[in-house]
Design a protein around this motif. Sequence first.
Motif, PDB file in Angstrom:
ATOM      1  N   LYS A 881       0.822  -1.211   0.000  1.00  0.00           N
ATOM      2  CA  LYS A 881       0.000   0.000   0.000  1.00  0.00           C
ATOM      3  C   LYS A 881       0.860   1.266   0.000  1.00  0.00           C
ATOM      4  O   LYS A 881       0.549   2.246  -0.684  1.00  0.00           O
ATOM      5  CB  LYS A 881      -0.922  -0.016   1.241  1.00  0.00           C
ATOM      6  N   ASN A 882       1.991   1.239   0.733  1.00  0.00           N
ATOM      7  CA  ASN A 882       2.868   2.414   0.790  1.00  0.00           C
ATOM      8  C   ASN A 882       3.448   2.733  -0.581  1.00  0.00           C
ATOM      9  O   ASN A 882       3.466   3.886  -1.017  1.00  0.00           O
ATOM     10  CB  ASN A 882       4.017   2.188   1.791  1.00  0.00           C
ATOM     11  N   THR A 883       3.941   1.696  -1.260  1.00  0.00           N
ATOM     12  CA  THR A 883       4.511   1.891  -2.601  1.00  0.00           C
ATOM     13  C   THR A 883       3.439   2.416  -3.549  1.00  0.00           C
ATOM     14  O   THR A 883       3.675   3.324  -4.350  1.00  0.00           O
ATOM     15  CB  THR A 883       5.096   0.565  -3.134  1.00  0.00           C
ATOM     16  N   TYR A 884       2.245   1.818  -3.442  1.00  0.00           N
ATOM     17  CA  TYR A 884       1.134   2.239  -4.297  1.00  0.00           C
ATOM     18  C   TYR A 884       0.806   3.724  -4.083  1.00  0.00           C
ATOM     19  O   TYR A 884       0.676   4.490  -5.044  1.00  0.00           O
ATOM     20  CB  TYR A 884      -0.084   1.370  -3.993  1.00  0.00           C
ATOM     21  N   ASN A 885       0.711   4.120  -2.813  1.00  0.00           N
ATOM     22  CA  ASN A 885       0.402   5.524  -2.510  1.00  0.00           C
ATOM     23  C   ASN A 885       1.504   6.455  -3.007  1.00  0.00           C
ATOM     24  O   ASN A 885       1.231   7.534  -3.543  1.00  0.00           O
ATOM     25  CB  ASN A 885       0.197   5.711  -1.003  1.00  0.00           C
ATOM     26  N   SER A 886       2.762   6.039  -2.835  1.00  0.00           N
ATOM     27  CA  SER A 886       3.891   6.842  -3.323  1.00  0.00           C
ATOM     28  C   SER A 886       3.824   6.995  -4.836  1.00  0.00           C
ATOM     29  O   SER A 886       4.133   8.055  -5.390  1.00  0.00           O
ATOM     30  CB  SER A 886       5.224   6.169  -2.947  1.00  0.00           C
ATOM     31  N   LEU A 887       3.381   5.936  -5.478  1.00  0.00           N
ATOM     32  CA  LEU A 887       3.288   5.946  -6.951  1.00  0.00           C
ATOM     33  C   LEU A 887       2.206   6.894  -7.434  1.00  0.00           C
ATOM     34  O   LEU A 887       2.432   7.733  -8.310  1.00  0.00           O
ATOM     35  CB  LEU A 887       3.003   4.505  -7.426  1.00  0.00           C
ATOM     36  N   ILE A 888       1.030   6.807  -6.832  1.00  0.00           N
ATOM     37  CA  ILE A 888      -0.082   7.617  -7.346  1.00  0.00           C
ATOM     38  C   ILE A 888       0.007   9.077  -6.898  1.00  0.00           C
ATOM     39  O   ILE A 888      -0.604   9.950  -7.506  1.00  0.00           O
ATOM     40  CB  ILE A 888      -1.465   7.011  -6.992  1.00  0.00           C
ATOM     41  N   THR A 889       0.786   9.311  -5.829  1.00  0.00           N
ATOM     42  CA  THR A 889       0.944  10.712  -5.403  1.00  0.00           C
ATOM     43  C   THR A 889       2.152  11.368  -6.073  1.00  0.00           C
ATOM     44  O   THR A 889       2.431  12.540  -5.858  1.00  0.00           O
ATOM     45  CB  THR A 889       1.102  10.799  -3.871  1.00  0.00           C
ATOM     46  N   GLY A 890       2.893  10.580  -6.860  1.00  0.00           N
ATOM     47  CA  GLY A 890       4.015  11.153  -7.607  1.00  0.00           C
ATOM     48  C   GLY A 890       5.329  11.134  -6.864  1.00  0.00           C
ATOM     49  O   GLY A 890       6.348  11.598  -7.383  1.00  0.00           O
ATOM     50  N   ILE A 891       5.345  10.599  -5.638  1.00  0.00           N
ATOM     51  CA  ILE A 891       6.610  10.506  -4.883  1.00  0.00           C
ATOM     52  C   ILE A 891       7.547   9.536  -5.615  1.00  0.00           C
ATOM     53  O   ILE A 891       8.751   9.749  -5.682  1.00  0.00           O
ATOM     54  CB  ILE A 891       6.355  10.044  -3.429  1.00  0.00           C
ATOM     55  N   MET A 892       6.952   8.469  -6.156  1.00  0.00           N
ATOM     56  CA  MET A 892       7.729   7.516  -6.963  1.00  0.00           C
ATOM     57  C   MET A 892       7.175   7.503  -8.377  1.00  0.00           C
ATOM     58  O   MET A 892       5.975   7.704  -8.579  1.00  0.00           O
ATOM     59  CB  MET A 892       7.619   6.093  -6.378  1.00  0.00           C
ATOM     60  N   THR A 893       8.055   7.228  -9.350  1.00  0.00           N
ATOM     61  CA  THR A 893       7.596   7.078 -10.740  1.00  0.00           C
ATOM     62  C   THR A 893       7.491   5.592 -11.045  1.00  0.00           C
ATOM     63  O   THR A 893       7.986   4.752 -10.279  1.00  0.00           O
ATOM     64  CB  THR A 893       8.601   7.715 -11.716  1.00  0.00           C
ATOM     65  N   SER A 894       6.873   5.285 -12.181  1.00  0.00           N
ATOM     66  CA  SER A 894       6.767   3.874 -12.573  1.00  0.00           C
ATOM     67  C   SER A 894       8.157   3.283 -12.806  1.00  0.00           C
ATOM     68  O   SER A 894       8.400   2.109 -12.549  1.00  0.00           O
ATOM     69  CB  SER A 894       5.895   3.727 -13.819  1.00  0.00           C
ATOM     70  N   SER A 895       9.099   4.122 -13.259  1.00  0.00           N
ATOM     71  CA  SER A 895      10.487   3.652 -13.458  1.00  0.00           C
ATOM     72  C   SER A 895      11.106   3.254 -12.127  1.00  0.00           C
ATOM     73  O   SER A 895      11.816   2.249 -12.034  1.00  0.00           O
ATOM     74  CB  SER A 895      11.334   4.741 -14.108  1.00  0.00           C
ATOM     75  N   ASP A 896      10.823   4.058 -11.094  1.00  0.00           N
ATOM     76  CA  ASP A 896      11.343   3.727  -9.761  1.00  0.00           C
ATOM     77  C   ASP A 896      10.818   2.371  -9.298  1.00  0.00           C
ATOM     78  O   ASP A 896      11.563   1.560  -8.735  1.00  0.00           O
ATOM     79  CB  ASP A 896      10.921   4.792  -8.728  1.00  0.00           C
ATOM     80  N   VAL A 897       9.554   2.165  -9.526  1.00  0.00           N
ATOM     81  CA  VAL A 897       8.936   0.901  -9.105  1.00  0.00           C
ATOM     82  C   VAL A 897       9.526  -0.264  -9.880  1.00  0.00           C
ATOM     83  O   VAL A 897       9.799  -1.337  -9.328  1.00  0.00           O
ATOM     84  CB  VAL A 897       7.393   0.962  -9.260  1.00  0.00           C
ATOM     85  N   MET A 898       9.745  -0.057 -11.181  1.00  0.00           N
ATOM     86  CA  MET A 898      10.287  -1.128 -12.024  1.00  0.00           C
ATOM     87  C   MET A 898      11.727  -1.484 -11.640  1.00  0.00           C
ATOM     88  O   MET A 898      12.226  -2.547 -11.993  1.00  0.00           O
ATOM     89  CB  MET A 898      10.232  -0.740 -13.497  1.00  0.00           C
ATOM     90  N   LYS A 899      12.406  -0.572 -10.937  1.00  0.00           N
ATOM     91  CA  LYS A 899      13.778  -0.861 -10.499  1.00  0.00           C
ATOM     92  C   LYS A 899      13.795  -1.799  -9.284  1.00  0.00           C
ATOM     93  O   LYS A 899      14.829  -2.351  -8.927  1.00  0.00           O
ATOM     94  CB  LYS A 899      14.499   0.444 -10.145  1.00  0.00           C
ATOM     95  N   MET A 900      12.625  -1.955  -8.660  1.00  0.00           N
ATOM     96  CA  MET A 900      12.537  -2.874  -7.514  1.00  0.00           C
ATOM     97  C   MET A 900      12.632  -4.311  -8.031  1.00  0.00           C
ATOM     98  O   MET A 900      11.859  -4.716  -8.897  1.00  0.00           O
ATOM     99  CB  MET A 900      11.215  -2.657  -6.761  1.00  0.00           C
ATOM    100  N   ASP A 901      13.607  -5.062  -7.511  1.00  0.00           N
ATOM    101  CA  ASP A 901      13.854  -6.418  -8.023  1.00  0.00           C
ATOM    102  C   ASP A 901      12.613  -7.295  -7.978  1.00  0.00           C
ATOM    103  O   ASP A 901      12.308  -8.023  -8.919  1.00  0.00           O
ATOM    104  CB  ASP A 901      14.981  -7.096  -7.206  1.00  0.00           C
TER     105      ASP A 901
END
Length: 1639
Positions: A881-901
Amino acid sequence: MDTNLKDGGVKQNACTKVHEPVAGIFLEKTKTKITIYEAMKKRMLKPGTALALLEAQAATVGIVDPVNNQKLPVEDAVKKGIVGSEMKDKLLKAEKAITGYVDPYTNQMISVFQAMQKDLVPKDYGLRLLEAQIATKGLFDPVDKTNISVDSAIQKGYYEKDLLKDQMSELRVFYHPTLQQNLNYRSLQTQCIVEPDTGLLLLPVCITFKGLRKGISSAELLESKIIDKETYDNLQKGKTTTQDVMLIETVKEYLEGKGSIAGIAILSTNQRMSIYTAMKQGILMPGTSLVLLEAQAATGYMIDPVENKKYTVDEAVKSKLIGPEYHAKLLSAERAVTGYKDPYTSETISLFQALSKDLMVKQHGIRLLEAQIATGGIIDPINSHRLPTEVAFKRGYFDEQMNTILEDSGDDTKGFFDPNTEENLTYLQLMERCVTDPATGLCLLPLRDKSDGLNFDFIDYQTKTAFKMEKVKVTYGKYTGMTVSLWELLMSEYFDENQRQDIFKKYREGKITIKMSITTVLEVIEKSVKTTQVIFEGIRDTVTAMQLVEADIISEEVLEDLKKGKKSVNEVIEDENVNVYLKGKDSIAGIMLPDSQIMTIYQAKQKGKLMPGTALILLEAQAATGFIVDPIGNRKFSVDDAVKAKIVGPDVCQKLQSAEKAVTGYKDPYTGETISLFQAMQKDLILKDHGIRLLEAQIATGGIIDPVNSHRIPVHVAYKKGYFNEEMNQILDDPSDDTKGFFDPNTHENLTYLQLMARCVTDPSTGLCLLPLKGKSNKIKIDDNIRELFKTSIVTVKYGRFKGKHTTLWDLINSEYLSEDKRQEFFKLFRSKKITIQQLTETIVEIIESMAIEQQEILKFKCLRGKVSAVDLLDLKIVDKNTYNSLITGIMTSSDVMKMDSVRAYLQGKSCVAGLILQPSNKKLSIHEAQRIGILAPGTALCLLEAQAATGFVVDPLNNKKLTVEQALKEKLISPQMYEKLLSAERAVTGYKDPYTGQKISLFQALKKDLIVKQHGIRLLEAQIATGGIIDPLKCLHLPLEIAYKKGYFDEELNQILTDPTDDTKGFFDPNTKENLTYMEMLGRCVKDKETGLFLLPLNDTPKATATKKKIYTDTEIKEEFEKTSVSISVGHYSGKSVTLWDLIHSGYFTEDQRLELIEEYRTRQKSTQTIITLVITTIEKLEKTETPKMIMGLRKHVTAKQLLDCEIIDAETFKQVKEGKLNLETIAQGETVRGYLKGSGSIAGVKVYPSQKVMSIYEARNEDLLTPGIALLLLEAQAATGWIIDPLKNEFHAVEEAVKGRLIGPDVREQLLSAERAVTGYKDPYTDVTISLFEAMQKKLRERSYGLRILDVQTATGGIIDPNQSHRLPIHIAIKKGCLDEETQKILLNPTDDEKGFFDPNTKERLSYSQLINRCEKDDKTGLLLLPLHKEKARVFHTDEQIENALKNKMMTLNVGKFKNKEVTLWEVLLSEYISEQKREQLIQQYRTGVTKIEEMIEILTVIITEVSSKVRKFKGLRKQVSASELFESKIISKDLFTQIIKGEVTEETVDKMENIQKYLGATNCIAGVRVESTKKMMSIYEAKSKGLLTPGTSLVLLEAQAGFFDPNTQENLTYLHLVERCITDPITGLSLLPLQK
């Protein structure tokens, strides 16, 4: 299709992008165009298709007049006669798609999509209009009055991304009369032609013949040289018909084929059998069977020789003609008919073209081609028919070289095996050894014993050929003027099986010659024509003119005119009276809503527009008068077909099948004859009230139906036939409320069917009778206060089309993001103050943002195929949920998420074995390249490539590219020969098609359904887990293990197999060490490429590779080696013979895959010649030992030893001993454990009455009033559901029908027990026709849950759950594994609550499980049967639960009347006194037990009863009988004071009769409206209570139908309706009566 039209000024549409709707019809025959409406009137288009096409016009550009090239509004089109006035309302409704719909909440104009979301138009209908708009001018903006693109529409909320998909069945409603297929609108447009002068799109309609899969035009037949120019011209001029042309033998053979080998004929027993059944029974070897089945698939259809039916491969699996394990192979073979997809061009190509492109193994392709030629010619998959050889050459479907190969058939081209002579043959040679079934004309492979002499039941090939060669000029009948083969005439409908057999037998015995046969045949045809019976279409069957004369429907004069040809059938049925008797008048077909929307009756029930009971009786009336009707598509169905077409649901299937018997006939259980509805009533096979209702519906729709002759009959004829009588006529002529079996939902009156029909309206476009429903909306009305409050609530939305806009809560709640149901739910919650405005806003915003995020490209992630949204990642627990919220609020980008192994591993997978690296040179190779140069064996390479395909992509390790299988072929990364196998493996990513449901399923699910070989599936699954996790084929990504479990893509059993791998599950081969490894172990031996990060398998460098290459044998060398190697066989066909190894592996013992695998292993030196010989001998011995399976009788069918082993009823050692003949299966079956699974441990067989110790059957005990009807039925159902109805006196066991015939039970319980018996014989899945178990029927809502639990409890208590397909019981864990039970239900059965206990002890009235009841039984000394003890004296010495008895004994009461006057006595003494009847005593104790009645209330009731009995009993007129004053008091209808006044005579009966508050109960002005669950105070409809298992189906049905006798589910009593009403409570809000349920 006829599209090559030169004279009519019309050109082919070709590749032009079309932006016009289908405007009209182009008639190929006359080169003219007509309107769609005219085409419908001329019967060139089906009414449903014509309406849908006109609706598409109205919803896009207006109604098109193609003749005058005009586009008109609907009103004008009707005025000008372009469409009929009967269609006006429907087309005006469709026209709203371009004029706009009015939003009921905002009064603004909204689009089709928005109207669909607000339930203003049905979803299917809305999707069709949207498709038409997208396919033409674009989606319509109702505000700007313009067409817009899909993207713009999404932005405005007029459309939803990916809403329409090409494969949606809802869109395929357009029947193409030439192709004879249902298409969606876009596909139909591609079949149209564009008129050059006007640009109009016209659908060509031409003279069409039926092809293998679609229609064929006469022009195509001419072009293919199947018909000549003269025949073609005669067709165009109307001088001949398609039926006449189909009588030409050559035409028939090119279109239908000569017929493949359909099955086998066992000559010793004259038995016909399907090929698959023969294989399963060990009569045919797997290799022989598979090639014969593939030949069927490749020449047109799978054939059932017993039922004489043809199926596509998918249909054959559904109908269990073949098993799922052959589905993939036969689908592949079927492409020889439907066409292969060219991976290079994406075009459809033929079998020969696929063979030429190396897309299949050469031998396999040659075998299928040869089968096509032998059965009539090479198949053109584009045009769906066979071709003359010269035309096949011309079209590139054949060539001279292949022709030479097939003409000079060496052993290489002999792909079929004769099991009688052990020879390899061509298909033609094998067909020449076949016989013909005289009943069906099908070609059967004979299986001969050495003792078999000539057998005349089947026709041999030589006789067939002789009769086929003889041509005869015919002067009578349908072949008049034609020269036809003698064979064709004999196989025509002029001859039955016996006549054919007689002629062939006499010919073979030399008693008649061919010439004499011709004379006989022509005489039979002439006589048949002269005495022929003119045929009419009845309700379900054909009707002869003679039958109509006998029924006094037509006169003798009309019959004579028909015989002489003075009158035609069509002229006779123009007489309305005749037509009504044949077809009847329409029943009430559907309902019409206030907005003119039409619904089926079932839809109306589902949408809450009709009460379930009302809907059911209307549907039963449809079924009982002919057909279930779809008023929207104007279609009629049998009940089974209606369920398949989803016109009705499976929940009503059984009831409607029962009603349908009023048309098809009831089976007399005593004589086996078909009897009518009225006769079934007379024999008590159906309830009288129910029968009257159906009879009345028949009379109202044209007359009583004669089920034997399939038409209606005049009343006087019905009298004569015993289908009606004067008494029944009198009842129906003067109907009382009792016989008014139908209900007007508008006025709430009971009516006859005729009265209800009189209140109906006629649908002008279809002529169907529709019941109009007056407006009565359940929708919440939005008052100004709520509207204003929502409009002033400003909301900020971060995503979607409201992002950054000034938005109110009113805008959001009315937006397309919410369904109408959800919108109404929110309004109700807010109105009832269950949700605050803040909570409502947050909830709606969350829904909108979640939906918007799903559509946002920036928040989408690339997976193995396509993309997934951030919402998907959260749902699948790939991100938290934290990653999801960071993603939709713009704290993280989809590229950042894709870097997660972890995320990358789930979306893209970890590296598979991508290729090879040669050491020490470090040269990289692809798998295919390594195989090509001989470094890898083909088998090893294929396994590694399959693992690549099954984990996502085929990998190019040199260029670091990942490709789909199709792309890999184009890039030459794989060979064409591997293409099919790798496509199959790739389905582990993209999904397999379930042949039973058509749904996409996962690799694991396909494995469970036997659609793929177990070892192969395990290998691919293991590769997926090793590279990131099991793949979800719907989302195309790897899943966390817990999610895979949850979705049913994996289970604990398989996890155990993979966790503890054996050599059998180590599916990969290390070429370095020659070890078998798991994929994980294989990856562990790889090295990671520094440049690409790919895993590469290291192999020694070139010198070793060269050495390896030298060791690989060629095909020629292998053949030579195997041909010079002789093998001695001691069993089977080759027993005592010495046969070459080559011949053995090409015999029927081996499938093609097995043969290729052996050759491959020898080629690469993995196995020596001696090892191959050992394997071959072992395989043959294994097959021969299982050839004739050892069988024992199960409940209804034979059960094999192998089945017992598979179900773990016997162990492997026992099975081995049975196979080897060391143990007798019959002896094993006598063992207690095995016997328990085969026969069960025994149900309760009867009763033993004490003190007399008399034994009697359950049914007899019921008739003697020793058992209540309810308890007796439960016990009888338990017998039927465990195998047999038992006669405890004679120790005999009977099926239900036999028990009725033997009068062991009466016809009154026949239907219920036949239904219970299906727990043994199986239920038919109405969607697939597959036989399913009781538990599966429960899951599909075919049986109520409470009923199912009761029967499952019975089966568990008597030996185990029954598998109806295998006809024996199963151990619990196997039942769960097979889907005949689940763990949750098993827990309920092990520890049921009182509510879940389905049986009663008649002695103590306790609720018990079946096993508890069995424990109270005694075993009969003589028979060993279980008998339930019944204690007669208990009526005097009454006992019940000890606790209750003590409570009543401890309660003292004083009475001032009767023998108890001025005495203090216990409540127990009073209860046991003569004043209280046994029934009343039981009732009061039951009410006390369940808490309905308290002790003080019981004292008051007893006081009143004894007071009344001791004085003069006062009776008042009730509904069905006199009601006493004490009953009125007990029911709380009168007060204690009034009761005392009545008893003392102070108030007379006349005075009471005038009291309105009492008479409303006695007169039953109110019916039982629903139930109230006392534990929760929740109110619900009777139907809902049934669905939740709170009421039994029987109780709920009688409540709904308001029939005579009723059942109290609390006390288990049969009561009058008045008594049941008395037990109800009144809802203080609605005033309705509710039945309290003690849950």
